[in-house]
Each structure stands twice: as structure tokens, then as C-alpha cells.
Design an enzyme around this catalytic site. Structure first.
Site, PDB file in Angstrom:
ATOM      1  NE  ARG A 123      -4.204  -1.762   1.743  1.00  0.00           N
ATOM      2  CZ  ARG A 123      -4.201  -2.890   2.437  1.00  0.00           C
ATOM      3  NH1 ARG A 123      -3.286  -3.113   3.349  1.00  0.00           N
ATOM      4  NH2 ARG A 123      -5.123  -3.790   2.205  1.00  0.00           N
ATOM      5  CE  LYS A 145       0.058  13.711 -14.589  1.00  0.00           C
ATOM      6  NZ  LYS A 145      -0.169  14.051 -16.000  1.00  0.00           N
ATOM      7  CD  GLU A 187       8.398  16.166 -23.139  1.00  0.00           C
ATOM      8  OE1 GLU A 187       7.642  17.140 -22.927  1.00  0.00           O
ATOM      9  OE2 GLU A 187       7.998  15.091 -23.622  1.00  0.00           O
ATOM     10  CE  LYS A 229       6.074  17.663 -14.458  1.00  0.00           C
ATOM     11  NZ  LYS A 229       6.310  16.367 -15.025  1.00  0.00           N
ATOM     12  CD  GLU A 239      -2.626  16.650 -16.468  1.00  0.00           C
ATOM     13  OE1 GLU A 239      -1.690  15.957 -16.056  1.00  0.00           O
ATOM     14  OE2 GLU A 239      -3.025  16.672 -17.642  1.00  0.00           O
ATOM     15  NE  ARG A 243       1.451  17.178 -13.493  1.00  0.00           N
ATOM     16  CZ  ARG A 243       1.958  16.331 -12.623  1.00  0.00           C
ATOM     17  NH1 ARG A 243       1.573  16.367 -11.363  1.00  0.00           N
ATOM     18  NH2 ARG A 243       2.867  15.443 -12.996  1.00  0.00           N
ATOM     19  CG  ASN A 247      -0.833  17.108 -21.436  1.00  0.00           C
ATOM     20  OD1 ASN A 247       0.032  16.256 -21.221  1.00  0.00           O
ATOM     21  ND2 ASN A 247      -1.880  17.269 -20.647  1.00  0.00           N
ATOM     22  CG  HIS A 250       2.950  15.726 -24.956  1.00  0.00           C
ATOM     23  ND1 HIS A 250       3.674  16.896 -24.919  1.00  0.00           N
ATOM     24  CD2 HIS A 250       3.747  14.781 -24.402  1.00  0.00           C
ATOM     25  CE1 HIS A 250       4.847  16.661 -24.349  1.00  0.00           C
ATOM     26  NE2 HIS A 250       4.922  15.384 -24.018  1.00  0.00           N
ATOM     27  CG  HIS A 254      -0.043   9.854 -27.710  1.00  0.00           C
ATOM     28  ND1 HIS A 254      -1.253   9.391 -27.302  1.00  0.00           N
ATOM     29  CD2 HIS A 254       0.845   8.861 -27.465  1.00  0.00           C
ATOM     30  CE1 HIS A 254      -1.115   8.168 -26.828  1.00  0.00           C
ATOM     31  NE2 HIS A 254       0.150   7.824 -26.904  1.00  0.00           N
ATOM     32  CG  HIS A 267       7.843  11.128 -26.220  1.00  0.00           C
ATOM     33  ND1 HIS A 267       6.475  11.064 -26.362  1.00  0.00           N
ATOM     34  CD2 HIS A 267       8.072  12.072 -25.266  1.00  0.00           C
ATOM     35  CE1 HIS A 267       5.903  11.922 -25.526  1.00  0.00           C
ATOM     36  NE2 HIS A 267       6.860  12.540 -24.843  1.00  0.00           N
TER      37      HIS A 267
END
Ligand SMILES: NC(=O)c1ccc[n+]([C@@H]2O[C@H](COP(=O)([O-])OP(=O)(O)OC[C@H]3O[C@@H](n4cnc5c(N)ncnc54)[C@H](O)[C@@H]3O)[C@@H](O)[C@H]2O)c1
Length: 364
Positions: A123, A145, A187, A229, A239, A243, A247, A250, A254, A267
Site C-alpha cells: 500500500r 505521476k 520537453e 515543471k 492536473e 498542469r 501537454n 503531445h 502522440h 517521442h
């Protein structure tokens, strides 16, 4: 490197944590001694290549602890439930318990996988992110994340599991192949575009130094870019709003990566082309001038990042964007630059406008 050269920035969140910049691998052990809850057992999760390069330096500071190494093969496919299960078996074999601390030593794949493991093992156990790629140092190690992939999609199974600390040793970047550097640069340039026009200027003026990997210039680049960041996730850890700006590029990128089955485009290259497509869309919506779009294209090109792609069907790419996780109620949510150093979340882009943006980046 002396500790006088270190920098510490704090991620302000439900549970705040420090990001140490320029922190030598050898000194992580001393830092662990300073944690209020005693550390006895450490699991280092990493790739063999990274361990070959850096385990010796890291272990120098960890003599006082019981340490086990868990080696994961390289590659995005390792972010899987199967690997998670194998890590669990190995961790139990080594006697890991709720007080064990995980050290994620590597790039974003290790950070996400080891982080997700730490989030669910008994946990949730403690985690230290030790990022060794540019992308991980400026982006993925910060913000909490963590995730693994599922056949249905990337990062489908994930959690927010903030680390105790992010321990960033710039010197690990010296061994990073340029193709991996590119992923981080895409990025970092994105960070400049959405939130830091001075960083954008820095990227424009420091092309030679960055390409030569001048240590002091890289230090400035990583510090500045990771600070963007930190600032953004400190305002919106979960987010719910700002936040989402991270993206930028992206949704387009993507779509391109999936359309090309992740072959022939990295990427970083996808993000680069995606940024340019988003910039053209922003221009069509009056958010950015054509001069600024050209500036963005030129900057990406200076770093060898692509701004166009050939042989793609714009209609098929538009279709791909239908499946984007960020869409809401069938509506496409896109991040658009507003000038340089600012960006907005746009919910009202027409398919015809998106298609026109794709046409700008498809070269034949
Ligand atoms: N959690 C987040 O917020 C977040 C954000 C962005 C990206 N990501 C994830 O990050 C992943 C991509 O991460 P990445 O670009 O760091 O790739 P990566 O982790 O696959 O690392 C790239 C390669 O570089 C090698 N490597 C790592 N450090 C090295 C070093 N110092 N010297 C030499 N080789 C080294 C690795 O072994 C690997 O082969 C994706 O899975 C993506 O989903 C997560």
C-alpha cells in the site's frame, strides 16, 4: 563538486518534497541519514547500462544500509504489469517491508515503473527519484505521476506517488546518447514555450554550448527547465487545470507516434512536430504571430529536431486524436501557445482547423 553548488527547490503539494539539483550520487546516503524516519533497507531499481555507469558512485554513500539491486531490461515495454509482478516477487525475496525505500535510478521508464511499484507495494512505500536522462531530470521525476502501460494504452494504470526527494546529479547526463538528449530537449523547449520566455531566449543563444554539452550551460538549462515543471505542479499537483499546459505538442505528437506504431519517430520528435502543429493552429486562432511560429520552428531545427514529417495522412491523424485521453465529452482539448512563454487550454478547436494544422507539418 562541492555542496555549495547544490540547489534545492521545493515542490509545494499535499506533501511537499525537495528537488536537489547538482546533488552528487555519492551523497545520497548522507541525505537518507537526515530523513526523520530511519532507512534500513533500500531497493535500487535500474537498468544494467545505468548500473554499470553509476552504481559504484551511488553505492559509495550507501554502505550503512542493506541494499538490493533490481535490474530491469531497457525499453518502454518494461512498464508493464508483468514486470511489476516480477519486481514484487524479487522484493519479497529480499525481505522488503513497509519501511523499505525504493531508489529509482534511471530515465522516465524506471521512474514510472519503480514509482508505480513503490506506490502499490504494501500500500505504498517511500521513493527517491534519481533521474539520469535529460527528460527525467527536467520533467518525469518531478510531479509524482507514476504508471505502467496496458495493452489498451500508455500509462493507463497509474497513481500519484510523490517521492521523498528528487536527487539530480547533472554529471550522469554526460553519458546520455544524443537521441535521448533530443527527447529531453523537446520537453525543455516546451517548458520554455508555455511558461518561460527567457528560457526560450536561452535556447536561442546557447545552441553551440548545449550541443557541445558545456557543463555550466547544461546546469543552467536543467535548472531553469526543471524549475518550470516544479512551478506548474506546485500550483496544480492533480492536473485539474494549469498542469494540463505541459501537454503542449503531445496530442499531435502522440497521434503521430501511434499512427506510426512507434517506429520511425521518437517521442521527442513527435513532440517537436506536435509543437509546430499546435503553433500553426494557435496562429490560425490569432494567439501567436507567424514570425513567432517561424522562431519556434527554427529553434527546434537548430537542435536537430524535426518540424515536418512526410508520407502521413492528415485525416488518419485527426482520427487518432479522437482517442486522446485528454478529450472531454467528445471535444478535443488542445494546448496552444499564446505568444512565446505563455499557453492556453483550448476546447473549441474545429476539426477543420486541426486538419489545417496537420497540413502545415506534413511535407508531401
Ligand atoms: N511521470 C511523468 O510525469 C512522465 C513525464 C514524461 C515522460 N514520462 C515517461 O518517461 C518515459 C521516457 O523516459 P526517458 O526518455 O527518460 O527514456 P528511458 O527511461 O527509456 O531512458 C532512455 C534510455 O537511456 C538509458 N539511460 C538512462 N540514463 C542514462 C545515462 N545517464 N547514460 C546513458 N544511458 C542512459 C536507459 O537505459 C534507456 O535505454 C516514458 O515511458 C514516458 O511515458 C513520464
Amino acid at each position: 563538486m562541492s555542496s555549495a553548488e547544490w540547489q534545492k527547490i521545493e515542490v509545494l503539494a499535499d506533501r511537499s518534497y525537495p528537488v536537489y539539483l547538482g546533488a552528487p550520487l555519492e551523497e545520497l546516503g548522507d541525505y537518507l541519514h537526515s530523513l526523520p524516519e530511519k532507512v534500513e533497507h533500500i531497493l535500487i531499481i535500474s537498468h544494467q547500462t545505468v548500473l554499470d555507469l553509476y552504481a559504484k558512485r551511488l553505492m559509495k554513500g550507501l554502505e550503512d544500509y542493506r541494499v538490493n539491486l533490481l535490474v530491469v531490461p531497457a525499453g518502454e515495454t518494461e512498464k508493464s504489469l508483468e514486470r511489476l509482478s516480477q519486481l514484487t516477487t524479487a522484493a519479497l525475496r529480499y525481505g522488503a517491508d513497509r519501511k523499505t525505500l525504493v531508489v529509482a535510478l534511471g530515465g522516465g521508464v524506471i521512474g514510472d515503473l519503480a514509482g508505480f511499484f513503490a506506490s502499490v507495494f504494501m500500500r505504498g512505500i517511500r521513493l527517491i527519484q534519481v533521474p539520469t536522462t535529460l527528460l527525467a531530470q527536467v520533467d518525469s521525476s518531478i510531479g509524482g505521476k507514476v504508471a505502467v502501460n496496458h495493452p489498451a494504452g500508455k500509462n493507463i494504470l497509474g497513481a500519484f506517488h510523490p517521492p521523498q526527494a528528487v536527487w539530480t546529479d547533472f554529471t550522469t547526463l554526460e553519458s546520455l546518447p544524443w537521441i535521448e538528449v533530443e527527447n529531453g530537449l523537446a520537453e525543455s523547449i516546451k517548458h520554455a514555450l508555455i511558461a518561460d520566455s527567457d528560457l526560450f531566449d536561452f535556447f536561442e543563444t546557447q545552441v553551440d554550448g548545449i550541443k557541445r554539452r558545456d557543463p555550466s550551460i547544461w546546469r543552467m538549462m536543467v535548472t531553469r527547465s526543471s524549475s518550470v515543471k516544479v512551478r506548474i505542479v506546485s500550483q496544480d499537483e492533480r492536473e485539474q487545470g494549469i498542469r494540463g499546459l505541459l501537454n503542449l505538442g503531445h496530442s499531435f505528437g502522440h497521434a503521430l507516434e501511434t499512427q506510426m506504431n512507434y517506429r520511425g519517430v521518437t517521442h521527442g520528435q513527435g513532440v517537436s512536430i506536435g509543437i509546430v502543429a499546435a503553433a500553426h493552429l494557435a496562429n490560425a486562432k490569432g494567439l501567436i504571430t507567424l514570425d513567432e511560429v517561424e522562431k519556434i520552428e527554427q529553434l527546434l531545427q537548430h537542435y536537430g529536431l524535426p518540424t515536418t514529417i512526410s508520407g502521413q495522412d492528415p485525416q488518419a491523424l485527426l482520427q487518432r486524436m479522437q482517442a486522446d485521453k485528454k478529450n472531454q465529452g467528445g471535444r478535443k482539448i488542445l494546448i496552444l501557445p499564446q505568444g512565446i512563454g505563455n499557453a492556453v487550454i483550448s476546447k473549441d478547436c474545429l476539426d477543420s482547423e486541426i486538419l489545417a494544422a496537420w497540413h502545415h507539418v506534413i511535407s508531401d
